[in-house]
Design a protein around this motif. Sequence first.
Motif, PDB file in Angstrom:
ATOM      1  N   GLY A   1      -0.310  11.915  -7.757  1.00  0.00           N
ATOM      2  CA  GLY A   1      -0.808  11.584  -6.424  1.00  0.00           C
ATOM      3  C   GLY A   1      -2.219  11.043  -6.454  1.00  0.00           C
ATOM      4  O   GLY A   1      -2.545  10.067  -5.770  1.00  0.00           O
TER       5      GLY A   1
ATOM      6  N   ALA B   1      -4.078   2.451  -5.084  1.00  0.00           N
ATOM      7  CA  ALA B   1      -4.020   1.844  -3.754  1.00  0.00           C
ATOM      8  C   ALA B   1      -5.406   1.425  -3.269  1.00  0.00           C
ATOM      9  O   ALA B   1      -5.573   0.343  -2.691  1.00  0.00           O
TER      10      ALA B   1
ATOM     11  N   ASN C   1       1.155   3.858  -3.103  1.00  0.00           N
ATOM     12  CA  ASN C   1       0.768   5.239  -2.819  1.00  0.00           C
ATOM     13  C   ASN C   1       1.912   6.231  -2.992  1.00  0.00           C
ATOM     14  O   ASN C   1       1.717   7.321  -3.562  1.00  0.00           O
ATOM     15  N   TYR C   2       3.105   5.862  -2.490  1.00  0.00           N
ATOM     16  CA  TYR C   2       4.158   6.864  -2.347  1.00  0.00           C
ATOM     17  C   TYR C   2       5.502   6.513  -2.983  1.00  0.00           C
ATOM     18  O   TYR C   2       6.374   7.382  -3.078  1.00  0.00           O
TER      19      TYR C   2
ATOM     20  N   ARG D   1      -2.133   7.514  -7.903  1.00  0.00           N
ATOM     21  CA  ARG D   1      -1.610   6.573  -6.921  1.00  0.00           C
ATOM     22  C   ARG D   1      -2.675   6.199  -5.882  1.00  0.00           C
ATOM     23  O   ARG D   1      -2.809   5.035  -5.509  1.00  0.00           O
ATOM     24  N   ARG D   2      -3.395   7.185  -5.386  1.00  0.00           N
ATOM     25  CA  ARG D   2      -4.441   6.907  -4.391  1.00  0.00           C
ATOM     26  C   ARG D   2      -5.522   5.999  -4.965  1.00  0.00           C
ATOM     27  O   ARG D   2      -6.051   5.118  -4.266  1.00  0.00           O
TER      28      ARG D   2
ATOM     29  N   VAL E   1       0.833  -1.203   0.000  1.00  0.00           N
ATOM     30  CA  VAL E   1       0.000   0.000   0.000  1.00  0.00           C
ATOM     31  C   VAL E   1       0.867   1.252   0.000  1.00  0.00           C
ATOM     32  O   VAL E   1       0.619   2.200  -0.757  1.00  0.00           O
TER      33      VAL E   1
END
Length: 254
Positions: A195, A202, A184-185, A198-199, A180
């Motif tokens: 961003g 996830a 995400n990162y 990515r969210r 996760v």
Amino acid sequence: MGTGNTAKVIARDGGTVAKVFHRHIGSDYIEYEYAIYKEIAKTPLQVPGLYSFEKENHALIFERIDGNSLMAEMRRSPLLMPIHMRRLAEWHADIHNCRDLLLPVFTNRLASRIIQGNDLNESEKEKILSHLGGLPDHERVLCHGDFHPDNVLITKKSHVIIDWADASVGNRLADIARSVLLINYGGLTSSPVQGMFRRLLAANYIRSYRRAGPFDMSELKKWILPVAAARLSESIGETEKEVLLKLIHARMNE
């Protein structure tokens, strides 16, 4: 074919590739990684074949896998992203169905990396290590340790899971938390579009995994703090580091 922090991968004749380790990497580490891959070969998972350890060349010799990463496939066909993330989650669940392997313990590896990091003070490290010590650690399922869309190759026939150097055994939720955070990162930039994407990835991954193997979200969240703290010891960019530090401090103050 590619260069990383520990090695570069070079194509060879005969359908093989050589993972040639940088000269500052000791032979003990290469032998350690060789032993891990031999252990992973005992599972029914689809992984690259490991042929040999060429000590004189500082290299491990693997089967060559021709295919695109799952991330490349998603970039090429973004509308199919939910399907790809569902498959990623199902393949991760397949990994966690493997047991009885002689590998390091995930929590020990996390603790070691938390201690090695330079971005937290000693008091913060002690608090996080105490939190880690209170998490359930009776499971001994196979954990990939670096499972994300770039570490799955899509071939003409199927898929192949690569990069097992961080494999261990432990609680599957620790491995899920790691994925996760990476989805995400990992390699995060300051782009708001990235961003948001990515969210979305996830969220799809978590939802899909919970269908394949249900778990309590509150239990997963308990693993985020130590996994994020351990991630700080790796070679990561400043944007990712800043985000992880904010996340860590927020979790410590809950």
